[in-house]
Design an enzyme around this catalytic site. Structure first.
Site, PDB file in Angstrom:
ATOM      1  CG  HIS A   7      -0.295   0.078   2.545  1.00 52.29           C
ATOM      2  ND1 HIS A   7      -0.005  -1.051   3.282  1.00 52.29           N
ATOM      3  CD2 HIS A   7       0.141   1.118   3.299  1.00 52.29           C
ATOM      4  CE1 HIS A   7       0.562  -0.707   4.431  1.00 52.29           C
ATOM      5  NE2 HIS A   7       0.678   0.607   4.463  1.00 52.29           N
ATOM      6  CG  HIS A  79       3.988   4.403   5.467  1.00 53.14           C
ATOM      7  ND1 HIS A  79       3.119   4.890   6.409  1.00 53.14           N
ATOM      8  CD2 HIS A  79       3.555   3.151   5.181  1.00 53.14           C
ATOM      9  CE1 HIS A  79       2.201   3.967   6.679  1.00 53.14           C
ATOM     10  NE2 HIS A  79       2.438   2.903   5.945  1.00 53.14           N
ATOM     11  CD  GLU A 130       3.794  -0.779   7.353  1.00 48.68           C
ATOM     12  OE1 GLU A 130       3.152  -0.024   6.595  1.00 48.68           O
ATOM     13  OE2 GLU A 130       3.290  -1.377   8.327  1.00 48.68           O
TER      14      GLU A 130
END
Lengths: 134, 134
Positions: A7, A79, A130
């Site tokens: 994502h 992010h 991440e």
């Protein structure tokens, strides 16, 4: 090592307005808002054919994205999340390469219930990354 | 209306170092740098299983990303690109909804040789959004 882009996370000042832009104007599949008090965020998921956009808004005083929104009051990309098969192998490879894992360096359970870690943006050319176990 | 996330564009201060992070540390498939003088950027493509990351560095004095790098000297995420089937239908729908298309409002040929347009970040909750005809 990294696989899919799981994502892109975007912090927005008005979650309902952002959800409506993605649903009503861009015509995407958009979830209802979901409070995640243990992560200090309210999230709306935009499901695209190949990945997801996560619209985030701070929840609670200790929200980890509150400072970001203060610095970027119009909102902004926060992010990117890449999938890996084995988060511990990933952590070891990243540490060997000298990349700093945020926090105590250990994976923790992320917003999807899977182990994640975050890399220091200065070690990833200005982007907060991440890593999530797929 | 929008389909796949075509790419995430990231502006980086050192293209070779960023390419090496993605290739050598993250283990991704990374292209050689490609100069695009007509767009004022040098690009490295990171191919993931489901989408692409485009690492960008300014090329030439008139580069449209030079100011971004001056404001974000460590680098940062620059824009997201969503695919649509028909760029003119998309433009009309966006204009009806009151979203501002950058430039003269007409699609132009983007870095992939396909018609694109960019939406004003203030109309998209702080994110610069590119729309590309798939």
């Amino acid at each position: 090592m990294i696989g899919r882009l799981n994502h892109v996370a975007i912090v927005v000042p008005d979650l309902a307005a952002a959800a409506e832009s993605y649903r009503g104007i861009l015509g995407a599949e958009v979830s209802e808002p979901l409070d995640m008090p243990e992560h200090g965020v309210t999230t709306v998921f935009v499901t695209l054919p190949n990945t997801k956009i996560e619209l985030l808004h701070p929840l609670g005083e200790g929200s980890p994205i509150r400072t970001f929104l203060e610095r970027h009051p119009s909102g902004g990309m926060h992010h990117l999340c890449y999938e890996v098969a084995d988060i511990y192998a990933a952590r070891d490879r990243l540490a060997e390469a000298g990349l700093r894992v945020l926090g105590d360096g250990e994976p923790r359970i992320g917003a999807h219930g899977k182990p994640v870690l975050f890399l220091h943006p200065k070690d990833m050319h200005g982007t907060l990354v991440e890593i999530e176990q797929a």
